[in-house]
Motif scaffolding. Structure first.
Motif, PDB file in Angstrom:
ATOM      1  N   ASN A  65       0.826  -1.600   0.006  1.00  0.00           N
ATOM      2  CA  ASN A  65      -0.150   0.044  -0.257  1.00  0.00           C
ATOM      3  C   ASN A  65       1.135   0.933   0.164  1.00  0.00           C
ATOM      4  O   ASN A  65       0.621   2.328  -0.502  1.00  0.00           O
ATOM      5  CB  ASN A  65      -0.984  -0.050   1.291  1.00  0.00           C
ATOM      6  N   LEU A  66       2.341   1.559   1.209  1.00  0.00           N
ATOM      7  CA  LEU A  66       2.903   2.650   1.265  1.00  0.00           C
ATOM      8  C   LEU A  66       3.439   2.568  -0.151  1.00  0.00           C
ATOM      9  O   LEU A  66       3.814   3.842  -0.832  1.00  0.00           O
ATOM     10  CB  LEU A  66       3.532   2.254   2.273  1.00  0.00           C
ATOM     11  N   CYS A  67       4.337   1.799  -0.384  1.00  0.00           N
ATOM     12  CA  CYS A  67       4.174   1.557  -2.400  1.00  0.00           C
ATOM     13  C   CYS A  67       4.258   1.804  -3.511  1.00  0.00           C
ATOM     14  O   CYS A  67       4.183   3.002  -4.656  1.00  0.00           O
ATOM     15  CB  CYS A  67       4.971   0.147  -2.325  1.00  0.00           C
ATOM     16  N   ALA A  68       2.529   1.979  -3.720  1.00  0.00           N
ATOM     17  CA  ALA A  68       1.625   2.929  -4.756  1.00  0.00           C
ATOM     18  C   ALA A  68       1.087   4.409  -3.904  1.00  0.00           C
ATOM     19  O   ALA A  68       1.509   4.677  -5.226  1.00  0.00           O
ATOM     20  CB  ALA A  68       0.191   1.261  -4.129  1.00  0.00           C
ATOM     21  N   LEU A  69       1.395   4.309  -2.666  1.00  0.00           N
ATOM     22  CA  LEU A  69       0.545   5.611  -2.889  1.00  0.00           C
ATOM     23  C   LEU A  69       2.078   6.376  -2.801  1.00  0.00           C
ATOM     24  O   LEU A  69       2.021   7.823  -3.896  1.00  0.00           O
ATOM     25  CB  LEU A  69       0.612   5.818  -1.512  1.00  0.00           C
ATOM     26  N   MET A  70       3.520   6.121  -3.116  1.00  0.00           N
ATOM     27  CA  MET A  70       4.757   6.550  -3.335  1.00  0.00           C
ATOM     28  C   MET A  70       4.451   6.657  -4.058  1.00  0.00           C
ATOM     29  O   MET A  70       5.332   7.570  -5.487  1.00  0.00           O
ATOM     30  CB  MET A  70       6.073   6.837  -2.087  1.00  0.00           C
ATOM     31  N   ALA A  71       4.329   5.944  -4.958  1.00  0.00           N
ATOM     32  CA  ALA A  71       4.021   5.509  -6.771  1.00  0.00           C
ATOM     33  C   ALA A  71       3.478   7.086  -7.268  1.00  0.00           C
ATOM     34  O   ALA A  71       3.490   7.322  -8.257  1.00  0.00           O
ATOM     35  CB  ALA A  71       3.846   4.610  -7.540  1.00  0.00           C
ATOM     36  N   LEU A  72       2.140   6.853  -6.584  1.00  0.00           N
ATOM     37  CA  LEU A  72       1.304   7.682  -7.346  1.00  0.00           C
ATOM     38  C   LEU A  72       1.162   9.015  -7.024  1.00  0.00           C
ATOM     39  O   LEU A  72       0.709   9.767  -7.671  1.00  0.00           O
ATOM     40  CB  LEU A  72       0.021   7.008  -7.253  1.00  0.00           C
ATOM     41  N   GLY A  73       1.910   9.145  -5.780  1.00  0.00           N
ATOM     42  CA  GLY A  73       1.210  10.865  -5.058  1.00  0.00           C
ATOM     43  C   GLY A  73       3.200  11.357  -5.061  1.00  0.00           C
ATOM     44  O   GLY A  73       4.092  10.429  -4.769  1.00  0.00           O
ATOM     45  N   GLY A  74       2.744  12.406  -3.860  1.00  0.00           N
ATOM     46  CA  GLY A  74       4.121  12.866  -3.527  1.00  0.00           C
ATOM     47  C   GLY A  74       4.208  13.236  -1.755  1.00  0.00           C
ATOM     48  O   GLY A  74       3.385  13.349  -1.460  1.00  0.00           O
ATOM     49  N   ARG A  75       5.120  13.527  -1.396  1.00  0.00           N
ATOM     50  CA  ARG A  75       6.105  14.137  -0.120  1.00  0.00           C
ATOM     51  C   ARG A  75       4.524  15.740  -0.301  1.00  0.00           C
ATOM     52  O   ARG A  75       4.882  16.084  -1.936  1.00  0.00           O
ATOM     53  CB  ARG A  75       6.643  14.748   0.144  1.00  0.00           C
TER      54      ARG A  75
END
Length: 343
Positions: A65-75
């Motif tokens: 889940n975290l990798c997906a969010l990091m790949a779809l968005g950013g800080r």
């Protein structure tokens, strides 16, 4: 103590002889170099099953889940999700702590789906005072509740209209597919990325596969490395998951049927309020849950710990015999008090 029936979760399953044989025979290589053929096979198979371009094998659903969010968005980006969904409630705040993202949690409806008007209202205006809303993260199933295609579509519509990406935490996606009577790829088609757990309903010992567009999965692979989740000869684990797709997936409906049977058996005992959802049974007992749990454990029946409601999960290691043993123990510890209403 001899454990007669472990209902704490579907993660407690252990590899059977067939699964162990598949693991022992797995062809392996260094997956960081892209050389593990069994991992590649698993990623390609699930990608094809779910109608996506590429897949990535990860150690856990939380990391997926975290990798997906990091790949779809950013800080600095905002992620809309459900308050009880795993991304918000059960993953140690990783999206904020490690991904630098702002979680915007919404209360779901009675069917565990997000309300479209709530999603629309949670999308921040394009203003430098606000975080940029980039992602809607949904879940199916939610605590065993399968969310219909119509309700998924309703929640997603305002997000798509605002240009958001959509991630689906489908840890038990195949349970939702069975319960709704639709192909898993129909559920997956609603989202850009989908995370499917291999160690829950499917009963493999380790792992999750994240599927999605090739470019997004490329970024997710970098995030996996950043988070320390790259693996080497992981084919021995992927082989267990491939075996599960062949032998466990076709019988998921058995877990659902046993959950219904358990709920019906408990309902007749006046032990408390009972509700069945896919492969889960939720019990709100009359007595203190800790007292009931202790009495059951003393007789070899293990149940979930959250208060004031206990979750019991059916899985491939619970057969008709162990289910009958569990019901017998429940019958012996039944309080006989009037039932209480489920919230």
């Amino acid at each position: 103590m001899t454990v007669l029936c472990d209902l704490r979760s579907d993660t407690v399953t252990r590899p059977c002889a067939g699964m162990r044989a598949a693991m022992a025979a797995a062809e392996v290589g260094d997956d960081v170099y892209g050389e593990d053929p069994t991992v590649a096979h698993l990623e390609a198979r699930l990608s094809e099953m779910l109608g996506k371009e590429a897949g990535l094998f990860l150690p856990s659903g939380s990391m997926s889940n975290l990798c997906a969010l990091m790949a779809l968005g950013g800080r600095g980006d905002a992620v809309i999700t459900g308050k009880p969904y795993h991304v918000n409630a059960w993953e140690a705040g990783s999206a904020s702590v490690l991904g630098g993202m702002m979680i915007v949690p919404l209360a779901p409806g009675p069917d565990a789906a997000l309300e479209p008007e709530d999603v629309a209202a949670a999308i921040f205006e394009d203003d430098p005072h606000f975080a940029r809303t980039r992602i809607l993260s949904i879940e199916n199933t939610v605590s065993g509740q399968a969310v219909s295609l119509a309700r998924m579509d309703a929640a997603i519509a305002p997000a798509r209209a605002a240009g958001l990406s959509v991630h689906l935490d489908g840890a038990r996606l195949f349970n939702a597919s069975v319960a709704l009577g639709v192909e898993a790829r129909e559920l997956a088609a609603r989202a850009d990325t989908v995370s499917v757990c291999l160690s829950k309903g499917l009963g493999a010992p380790v792992g999750t596969v994240l599927v999605g567009p090739r470019e997004v999965i490329h970024h997710a692979r970098r995030a996996r490395k950043l988070l320390g989740g790259a693996m080497r000869q992981a084919g021995v684990l992927a082989a267990a998951a491939l075996w599960a797709l062949d032998h466990v997936l076709p019988r998921l409906s058995d877990d659902h049927a046993r959950a219904t049977a358990l709920a019906e058996g408990l309902s007749g005992l006046d032990i408390g309020a009972v509700r069945a959802r896919t492969n889960m049974v939720h019990l709100r007992p009359h007595a203190q849950l800790g007292d009931l749990r202790g009495a059951l454990a003393a007789k070899g029946i293990l149940v979930g710990t959250p208060d004031p409601e206990s979750r019991m999960v059916l899985h491939r290691d619970v057969d008709d015999q162990s289910l009958a043993a569990a019901l017998t123990v429940f019958r012996n510890v039944s309080t006989g008090k009037p039932p209480v209403a489920m919230p």
